[in-house]
Motif scaffolding. Structure first.
Motif, PDB file in Angstrom:
ATOM      1  N   ALA A 242       0.662  -1.371  -0.030  1.00  0.00           N
ATOM      2  CA  ALA A 242      -0.151   0.019  -0.004  1.00  0.00           C
ATOM      3  C   ALA A 242       1.097   1.185   0.021  1.00  0.00           C
ATOM      4  O   ALA A 242       1.990   1.310   0.436  1.00  0.00           O
ATOM      5  CB  ALA A 242      -1.091  -0.079   1.089  1.00  0.00           C
ATOM      6  N   VAL A 243       0.392   2.257  -0.792  1.00  0.00           N
ATOM      7  CA  VAL A 243       0.999   3.724  -0.366  1.00  0.00           C
ATOM      8  C   VAL A 243       0.124   4.324  -0.115  1.00  0.00           C
ATOM      9  O   VAL A 243      -1.179   4.782  -0.456  1.00  0.00           O
ATOM     10  CB  VAL A 243       1.594   3.887  -1.896  1.00  0.00           C
ATOM     11  N   VAL A 244       0.596   5.624   0.741  1.00  0.00           N
ATOM     12  CA  VAL A 244       0.051   6.874   1.433  1.00  0.00           C
ATOM     13  C   VAL A 244       0.456   8.173   0.629  1.00  0.00           C
ATOM     14  O   VAL A 244       1.798   8.228   0.602  1.00  0.00           O
ATOM     15  CB  VAL A 244      -0.099   7.036   2.655  1.00  0.00           C
ATOM     16  N   TYR A 245      -0.174   8.885   0.172  1.00  0.00           N
ATOM     17  CA  TYR A 245       0.254  10.257  -0.556  1.00  0.00           C
ATOM     18  C   TYR A 245      -0.005  11.361   0.344  1.00  0.00           C
ATOM     19  O   TYR A 245      -1.009  11.761   0.593  1.00  0.00           O
ATOM     20  CB  TYR A 245      -0.302  10.483  -2.073  1.00  0.00           C
ATOM     21  N   ALA A 246       1.304  12.111   0.540  1.00  0.00           N
ATOM     22  CA  ALA A 246       1.127  13.126   1.370  1.00  0.00           C
ATOM     23  C   ALA A 246       2.428  14.131   1.288  1.00  0.00           C
ATOM     24  O   ALA A 246       3.297  13.480   1.435  1.00  0.00           O
ATOM     25  CB  ALA A 246       0.832  12.744   3.154  1.00  0.00           C
ATOM     26  N   ASP A 247       2.239  15.391   1.568  1.00  0.00           N
ATOM     27  CA  ASP A 247       3.275  16.282   1.249  1.00  0.00           C
ATOM     28  C   ASP A 247       4.031  16.059  -0.001  1.00  0.00           C
ATOM     29  O   ASP A 247       5.278  16.302   0.102  1.00  0.00           O
ATOM     30  CB  ASP A 247       4.126  16.260   2.470  1.00  0.00           C
ATOM     31  N   GLY A 248       3.228  15.709  -0.956  1.00  0.00           N
ATOM     32  CA  GLY A 248       4.168  15.376  -2.520  1.00  0.00           C
ATOM     33  C   GLY A 248       5.150  14.051  -2.326  1.00  0.00           C
ATOM     34  O   GLY A 248       5.894  14.019  -3.060  1.00  0.00           O
ATOM     35  N   ARG A 249       4.753  13.467  -0.904  1.00  0.00           N
ATOM     36  CA  ARG A 249       5.690  12.169  -1.236  1.00  0.00           C
ATOM     37  C   ARG A 249       4.838  11.007  -1.159  1.00  0.00           C
ATOM     38  O   ARG A 249       3.600  11.097  -0.997  1.00  0.00           O
ATOM     39  CB  ARG A 249       6.557  12.124   0.217  1.00  0.00           C
ATOM     40  N   GLN A 250       5.394   9.686  -1.373  1.00  0.00           N
ATOM     41  CA  GLN A 250       4.931   8.590  -1.322  1.00  0.00           C
ATOM     42  C   GLN A 250       5.245   7.751  -0.104  1.00  0.00           C
ATOM     43  O   GLN A 250       6.646   7.630  -0.364  1.00  0.00           O
ATOM     44  CB  GLN A 250       4.969   7.767  -2.762  1.00  0.00           C
ATOM     45  N   ARG A 251       4.755   7.092   0.532  1.00  0.00           N
ATOM     46  CA  ARG A 251       5.129   6.225   1.645  1.00  0.00           C
ATOM     47  C   ARG A 251       4.522   4.936   1.584  1.00  0.00           C
ATOM     48  O   ARG A 251       3.409   4.539   1.736  1.00  0.00           O
ATOM     49  CB  ARG A 251       4.732   6.758   2.943  1.00  0.00           C
ATOM     50  N   TRP A 252       5.277   3.923   1.360  1.00  0.00           N
ATOM     51  CA  TRP A 252       4.800   2.557   1.046  1.00  0.00           C
ATOM     52  C   TRP A 252       5.006   1.578   2.116  1.00  0.00           C
ATOM     53  O   TRP A 252       5.983   1.881   3.037  1.00  0.00           O
ATOM     54  CB  TRP A 252       5.837   2.044  -0.355  1.00  0.00           C
ATOM     55  N   SER A 253       4.381   0.814   2.167  1.00  0.00           N
ATOM     56  CA  SER A 253       4.490  -0.332   3.214  1.00  0.00           C
ATOM     57  C   SER A 253       4.325  -1.642   2.469  1.00  0.00           C
ATOM     58  O   SER A 253       3.150  -2.029   1.776  1.00  0.00           O
ATOM     59  CB  SER A 253       3.560  -0.381   4.404  1.00  0.00           C
ATOM     60  N   PRO A 254       5.104  -2.524   2.421  1.00  0.00           N
ATOM     61  CA  PRO A 254       6.270  -2.537   2.939  1.00  0.00           C
ATOM     62  C   PRO A 254       7.438  -1.788   2.097  1.00  0.00           C
ATOM     63  O   PRO A 254       8.404  -1.354   2.423  1.00  0.00           O
ATOM     64  CB  PRO A 254       7.125  -3.834   3.194  1.00  0.00           C
ATOM     65  N   GLY A 255       6.955  -1.639   0.693  1.00  0.00           N
ATOM     66  CA  GLY A 255       7.986  -0.807  -0.250  1.00  0.00           C
ATOM     67  C   GLY A 255       7.381  -0.934  -1.484  1.00  0.00           C
ATOM     68  O   GLY A 255       6.527  -1.483  -1.945  1.00  0.00           O
ATOM     69  N   SER A 256       7.735  -0.224  -2.348  1.00  0.00           N
ATOM     70  CA  SER A 256       7.181   0.147  -3.891  1.00  0.00           C
ATOM     71  C   SER A 256       7.431  -1.082  -4.544  1.00  0.00           C
ATOM     72  O   SER A 256       6.891  -1.571  -5.539  1.00  0.00           O
ATOM     73  CB  SER A 256       7.878   1.289  -4.622  1.00  0.00           C
ATOM     74  N   ASN A 257       8.543  -1.856  -4.152  1.00  0.00           N
ATOM     75  CA  ASN A 257       8.981  -3.153  -5.030  1.00  0.00           C
ATOM     76  C   ASN A 257       9.109  -4.271  -4.048  1.00  0.00           C
ATOM     77  O   ASN A 257       9.745  -5.284  -4.191  1.00  0.00           O
ATOM     78  CB  ASN A 257      10.187  -3.040  -5.691  1.00  0.00           C
ATOM     79  N   HIS A 258       8.482  -3.963  -2.700  1.00  0.00           N
ATOM     80  CA  HIS A 258       8.479  -5.242  -1.663  1.00  0.00           C
ATOM     81  C   HIS A 258       7.063  -5.415  -1.407  1.00  0.00           C
ATOM     82  O   HIS A 258       6.268  -4.235  -1.395  1.00  0.00           O
ATOM     83  CB  HIS A 258       9.251  -4.697  -0.502  1.00  0.00           C
TER      84      HIS A 258
END
Length: 281
Positions: free
Chosen positions: A253-269
């Motif tokens: 999953a990814v959360v979009y905030a402050d122009g950034r992407q925060r992934w869990s566990p990762g964009s390719n994980h």
């Protein structure tokens, strides 16, 4: 057996600065494949020939920024921009299923869950009733056809006994956020990716708006209902029979905030949930 996996694995020492949210997936890890998957209405004695529908859930858990929850996190900083500055499209959740292990899934419907009562409950109930009224002619028609062929009895309101897929559709509508309520317009789409490690994967992507994080609490959940079907490559020598191999469902999953992407566990994980589909005995 219902099993789960998540990131971070150990939530007793959850570092909310490093991982602002946790992500988990869970569901049946030994589903039965449908041996009559291509039959729209199988003969009466084969109705339960593995043709079962399974729900696979995801959870995106977060502390958010609601002031009534601050007492739970005395060590948290006074400002957490990830939750105070979410973008309009606040998050996306992905679940992927394999297609080259002798089986694959057939998606029926997806959902995002809420706990009743919730803000805007009246509007949501009205919307949900409208969605069901759209499905009712389809359900009634299926019930009439099925009854005429002797597949299932029509009991009470024509209802979802007519077909397993329709029954699953009706069940998932209960407690699901209608996708067209103003401010809560979520959507789902089919996605594909391939890698050397996992091969070809196909799945579902949920797109979630900001208001879900503000009004649905600190634990967003959703699901997809699927059936499992055998899928073998055709050979010139004819069918070799089912060769069902264990393989994982992948999720992140990814959360979009402050122009950034925060992934869990990762964009390719990914969080992995190992499945071992079986033939019905």
């Amino acid at each position: 057996m219902i099993e789960m996996n998540r990131h971070p694995v150990d939530l007793t020492n959850w570092d909310k600065e490093e991982d602002p949210f946790y992500f988990e997936i869970y569901g049946e890890t030994e589903p039965l494949v449908s041996l009559a998957a291509a039959e729209v209405l199988p003969p009466p004695n084969e109705v339960d020939k593995g043709g079962r529908t399974y729900e696979y859930w995801w959870t995106l858990g977060h502390t958010g920024s609601a002031p009534e929850h601050h007492h739970l996190w005395p060590e948290r900083p006074s400002d957490e921009p990830i939750w105070k500055h979410l973008e309009d499209t606040a998050a996306r959740v992905y679940l992927y299923f394999p297609v080259e292990k002798g089986w694959r899934i057939n998606e029926i419907t997806s959902s995002v869950k809420y706990l009743s009562p919730v803000a805007n409950q009246a509007a949501w109930t009205e919307k949900a009733a409208a969605e069901w009224s759209k499905l009712q002619p389809v359900v009634n028609g299926a019930a009439t056809i099925a009854s005429g062929l002797g597949v299932v009895p029509v009991v009470g309101p024509a209802a979802a006994l007519a077909a397993p897929a329709l029954a699953a559709l009706a069940k998932l509508q209960i407690g699901s956020v209608p996708p067209d309520v103003k401010g809560f317009e979520w959507s789902a789409g089919k996605v594909t990716f391939a890698s050397k490690e996992h091969g070809l994967m196909q799945g579902v992507m949920w797109t979630l708006p900001r208001q879900m994080f503000e009004l649905l609490g600190g634990r967003l959940t959703g699901s997809v209902a699927v059936t499992f079907i055998p899928a073998q490559m055709q050979s010139r020598g004819g069918s070799e029979g089912a060769n069902l191999q264990p393989a994982p469902v992948l999720g992140h999953a990814v959360v979009y905030a402050d122009g950034r992407q925060r992934w869990s566990p990762g964009s390719n994980h990914f969080v992995e949930l190992m499945l071992s589909p079986k033939e019905a005995s």
